[in-house]
Design an enzyme around this catalytic site. Sequence first.
Site, PDB file in Angstrom:
ATOM      1  N   ALA A   9       0.806  -1.236   0.000  1.00 29.11           N
ATOM      2  CA  ALA A   9       0.000   0.000   0.000  1.00 29.11           C
ATOM      3  C   ALA A   9       0.832   1.277   0.000  1.00 29.11           C
ATOM      4  CB  ALA A   9      -0.958  -0.015   1.187  1.00 29.11           C
ATOM      5  N   HIS A 154      12.463   2.544 -18.142  1.00 28.69           N
ATOM      6  CA  HIS A 154      11.745   2.693 -16.866  1.00 28.69           C
ATOM      7  C   HIS A 154      12.474   3.659 -15.948  1.00 28.69           C
ATOM      8  CE1 HIS A 154       9.489  -0.958 -18.002  1.00 28.69           C
ATOM      9  NE2 HIS A 154       8.571  -0.481 -17.184  1.00 28.69           N
ATOM     10  N   LYS A 158      13.447   1.185 -10.546  1.00 28.05           N
ATOM     11  CA  LYS A 158      13.068  -0.199 -10.900  1.00 28.05           C
ATOM     12  C   LYS A 158      14.212  -1.155 -10.604  1.00 28.05           C
ATOM     13  CE  LYS A 158      10.789  -2.891 -14.471  1.00 28.05           C
ATOM     14  NZ  LYS A 158       9.791  -3.410 -13.532  1.00 28.05           N
ATOM     15  N   GLY A 164       9.361  -7.079 -16.782  1.00 30.39           N
ATOM     16  CA  GLY A 164       8.486  -8.245 -16.969  1.00 30.39           C
ATOM     17  C   GLY A 164       7.723  -8.127 -18.280  1.00 30.39           C
ATOM     18  N   THR A 165       7.356  -6.908 -18.660  1.00 27.58           N
ATOM     19  CA  THR A 165       6.611  -6.707 -19.918  1.00 27.58           C
ATOM     20  C   THR A 165       7.490  -7.029 -21.121  1.00 27.58           C
ATOM     21  OG1 THR A 165       5.365  -4.972 -18.811  1.00 27.58           O
ATOM     22  CG2 THR A 165       5.252  -5.017 -21.220  1.00 27.58           C
TER      23      THR A 165
HETATM   24  P1  NAD Z   1       7.568   0.170  -4.903  1.00 26.30           P
HETATM   25  O1  NAD Z   1       8.928  -0.247  -4.475  1.00 26.30           O
HETATM   26  O2  NAD Z   1       7.223   1.622  -4.953  1.00 26.30           O
HETATM   27  O3  NAD Z   1       6.456  -0.530  -3.955  1.00 26.30           O
HETATM   28  C1  NAD Z   1       6.542  -1.825  -3.440  1.00 26.30           C
HETATM   29  C2  NAD Z   1       6.024  -1.729  -2.016  1.00 26.30           C
HETATM   30  O4  NAD Z   1       5.871  -3.048  -1.484  1.00 26.30           O
HETATM   31  C3  NAD Z   1       6.994  -0.978  -1.087  1.00 26.30           C
HETATM   32  O5  NAD Z   1       6.269   0.073  -0.429  1.00 26.30           O
HETATM   33  C4  NAD Z   1       7.428  -2.041  -0.081  1.00 26.30           C
HETATM   34  O6  NAD Z   1       7.639  -1.500   1.206  1.00 26.30           O
HETATM   35  C5  NAD Z   1       6.205  -2.949  -0.110  1.00 26.30           C
HETATM   36  N1  NAD Z   1       6.435  -4.288   0.445  1.00 26.30           N
HETATM   37  C6  NAD Z   1       7.557  -5.055   0.403  1.00 26.30           C
HETATM   38  N2  NAD Z   1       7.344  -6.205   1.061  1.00 26.30           N
HETATM   39  C7  NAD Z   1       6.069  -6.164   1.509  1.00 26.30           C
HETATM   40  C8  NAD Z   1       5.269  -7.060   2.264  1.00 26.30           C
HETATM   41  N3  NAD Z   1       5.747  -8.236   2.700  1.00 26.30           N
HETATM   42  N4  NAD Z   1       3.994  -6.711   2.541  1.00 26.30           N
HETATM   43  C9  NAD Z   1       3.471  -5.537   2.106  1.00 26.30           C
HETATM   44  N5  NAD Z   1       4.208  -4.621   1.410  1.00 26.30           N
HETATM   45  C10 NAD Z   1       5.475  -4.949   1.120  1.00 26.30           C
HETATM   46  O7  NAD Z   1       7.301  -0.503  -6.314  1.00 26.30           O
HETATM   47  P2  NAD Z   1       6.126  -0.239  -7.357  1.00 26.30           P
HETATM   48  O8  NAD Z   1       6.610   0.675  -8.422  1.00 26.30           O
HETATM   49  O9  NAD Z   1       4.864   0.062  -6.633  1.00 26.30           O
HETATM   50  O10 NAD Z   1       6.027  -1.687  -8.025  1.00 26.30           O
HETATM   51  C11 NAD Z   1       5.794  -2.858  -7.262  1.00 26.30           C
HETATM   52  C12 NAD Z   1       5.896  -4.082  -8.172  1.00 26.30           C
HETATM   53  O11 NAD Z   1       4.903  -4.012  -9.183  1.00 26.30           O
HETATM   54  C13 NAD Z   1       7.247  -4.176  -8.925  1.00 26.30           C
HETATM   55  O12 NAD Z   1       7.572  -5.533  -9.071  1.00 26.30           O
HETATM   56  C14 NAD Z   1       6.921  -3.546 -10.272  1.00 26.30           C
HETATM   57  O13 NAD Z   1       7.790  -3.983 -11.306  1.00 26.30           O
HETATM   58  C15 NAD Z   1       5.518  -4.054 -10.474  1.00 26.30           C
HETATM   59  N6  NAD Z   1       4.698  -3.259 -11.373  1.00 26.30           N
HETATM   60  C16 NAD Z   1       3.829  -3.958 -12.139  1.00 26.30           C
HETATM   61  C17 NAD Z   1       2.941  -3.296 -12.960  1.00 26.30           C
HETATM   62  C18 NAD Z   1       1.942  -4.112 -13.740  1.00 26.30           C
HETATM   63  O14 NAD Z   1       1.121  -3.530 -14.492  1.00 26.30           O
HETATM   64  N7  NAD Z   1       1.922  -5.435 -13.577  1.00 26.30           N
HETATM   65  C19 NAD Z   1       2.949  -1.900 -13.027  1.00 26.30           C
HETATM   66  C20 NAD Z   1       3.856  -1.202 -12.225  1.00 26.30           C
HETATM   67  C21 NAD Z   1       4.709  -1.882 -11.386  1.00 26.30           C
END
Ligand code: NAD
Length: 266
Positions: A9, A154, A158, A164-165
């Site tokens: 979150a 990106h 990152k 992944g895309t």
């Molecule tokens: P981010 O680092 O800003 O956020 C990840 C969050 O997860 C951090 O706040 C971290 O503290 C938290 N976290 C870590 N372990 C946790 C746990 N056990 N429980 C709860 N929270 C936990 O990264 P982001 O940019 O938000 O991206 C997150 C992931 O999503 C990455 O792997 C990114 O590549 C992926 N992503 C995917 C898409 C998609 O469309 N599939 C789009 C954007 C990002």
Amino acid sequence: MVPVIISGASGRMGRDLLKIVIESQDYDLVGALVRQGSGSTGIDAGKLLNEPDTGLILCDNVNDINTDGVFIDFTTPSSTIDNVNYCAKRGFPMVIGTTGLGKKQKSMIEYSAKYIPIVFAANFSAGIAFLFKILRDAAKVFGDRSDIEIIESHHKHKVDSPSGTALAMGSIIANELDKNLSDIGIFNREGEVGPRPKGRVGFSAIRGGEVVGDHTTMFFCEGETITLSHSAINRRTFSMGALRAATWVQSTPPGLYSMNDVLNLT
Ligand code: NAD
């Protein structure tokens, strides 16, 4: 209203999802998880966004979630796997957006999908789902007579590369060519690498600034180049796609699904 639990979150994606869900009439925030020991544990979810209190307190232990809901996970690979195990036990449908998972971690998701419905996508943008569809056709027509390059950009935060895309694009092409991406992908070019070999898919990753996500696949053919490109302008496209998937998955039988299923793209 669709009850949702947001894991990660306080992250970039998590905060965007929180904002939409809190403001929406279609979704009900029933849980929000942050990393264990996070300074945000115990505060109201609204505080993460500098907005009024929502009445929902952020927790850092998945066992503290006591209401059923669709579990939306944008965290890290190891946390995603812990959450998948938990959701399979609780029977929570899942939407997983985390990237950078290894082969073993992906097979653990596949296993859990025997018990719960899971939408797992490296990219939740509808535009990317559509691009994947076109890419399949392009690979059929040009794949075995072109040099194929995938370029992605990106933001500097990152942690995984290529994205992944980009890997999903490579897999679509490899699949159409009846090959494994691990056999035909070129992930490193340094020093005297020699002329470009035929039948391979090259990857380039650019990192910098706050680029949300750009992906391009180029087919260099005799006399023409075909370029398929997508730019995410902001994270909203991923969040809206993930929430669309959450609505869809809550009434879907156990199984592993993609955005193709959610958008009914064949
Ligand atoms: P981010 O680092 O800003 O956020 C990840 C969050 O997860 C951090 O706040 C971290 O503290 C938290 N976290 C870590 N372990 C946790 C746990 N056990 N429980 C709860 N929270 C936990 O990264 P982001 O940019 O938000 O991206 C997150 C992931 O999503 C990455 O792997 C990114 O590549 C992926 N992503 C995917 C898409 C998609 O469309 N599939 C789009 C954007 C990002």
